[in-house]
Write an enzyme that holds these catalytic residues in place. Sequence first.
Site, mmCIF file in Angstrom:
data_model
loop_
_atom_site.group_PDB
_atom_site.id
_atom_site.type_symbol
_atom_site.label_atom_id
_atom_site.label_comp_id
_atom_site.label_asym_id
_atom_site.label_seq_id
_atom_site.Cartn_x
_atom_site.Cartn_y
_atom_site.Cartn_z
ATOM 1 N N TYR A 1 0.833 -1.199 0.000
ATOM 2 C CA TYR A 1 0.000 0.000 0.000
ATOM 3 C C TYR A 1 0.873 1.257 0.000
ATOM 4 O O TYR A 1 0.621 2.201 -0.777
ATOM 5 C CB TYR A 1 -0.899 -0.015 1.234
ATOM 6 C CG TYR A 1 -1.745 1.215 1.425
ATOM 7 C CD1 TYR A 1 -2.889 1.417 0.667
ATOM 8 C CD2 TYR A 1 -1.407 2.182 2.376
ATOM 9 C CE1 TYR A 1 -3.683 2.549 0.851
ATOM 10 C CE2 TYR A 1 -2.190 3.315 2.561
ATOM 11 C CZ TYR A 1 -3.323 3.491 1.803
ATOM 12 O OH TYR A 1 -4.089 4.610 1.988
ATOM 13 N N LYS B 1 1.185 4.599 -2.638
ATOM 14 C CA LYS B 1 0.959 5.984 -2.232
ATOM 15 C C LYS B 1 2.181 6.863 -2.482
ATOM 16 O O LYS B 1 2.044 8.058 -2.790
ATOM 17 C CB LYS B 1 0.533 6.030 -0.758
ATOM 18 C CG LYS B 1 -0.825 5.387 -0.502
ATOM 19 C CD LYS B 1 -1.912 6.033 -1.354
ATOM 20 C CE LYS B 1 -3.287 5.456 -1.119
ATOM 21 N NZ LYS B 1 -4.334 6.133 -1.896
#
Length: 260
Positions: free
Chosen positions: A159, A163
Amino acid sequence: MKYSGIQNKVAIVTGAGEGIGYAICELLVKGGAQVVLNDLEKESAEKAATTLDQSNPGRCLPFPGDAGEVATIDKMVDFALKQFGKIDFVVPNAGITLFGDFLEFTPESFQKVMQLNLQGAFFLAQRAAKEMIEQGTGGRMIMMSSQVGIQAYHRLTAYSMTKAALRMLARNLAYEMGQYQITVNAVAPGATLTERTQNEQPDYEGIWGKLIPRGVVGRPGDIAKTCLFLLSDEAAHINGQTIPVDGGWTVAGKYPEDLQ
């Protein structure tokens, strides 16, 4: 403050059935923009759009579907063009958070995170940019990064990669698209109290409030207000930047285990 350059603009916001995405749509509609509101769940998209449309008739339309799929993205852009005639703003807000031990993380989980968080943002930006260039009137894009795209966090390797990549996507697109008067920036939310975070961690507000220098967690409106500014004429000369909206968390670096 009422920002200029929002009235009668057309926006696409993905992952907007609730939380941050919904708050962005709400401010855009209140500011006089026309919005295509996307969410994976048909019921969520329609409910959110109906709620916003009640006080601003004709300004918010739902478009349910997987924002990580290129075919859905193309249909969504076509829908926006058919309904509103143009595209001015794009906020690829849809994303998925999958916690997991790096040593045990599966290819299936990895691909799931990459498809929505990166593929969805990349190809929505690509398609929208083509339309904006053809329109010849410029545009604005906002990538939705995260505090963990700036600072490491345990069990969020995949994740966090996405980002951080979105921050770089904003920088590269700012460089490439600036000649067309298309600005691209990123917002990096910190701990934000939403329906999802509240469900995942019942004491989310209490725990994270102790870790943030300001002493309180963010609200969806905090992120939405920053986005509204970046979409406005007042932010016309801000391009390729990432703005953390985290109450100072990334300068302190405290984690939940630090409270033990």
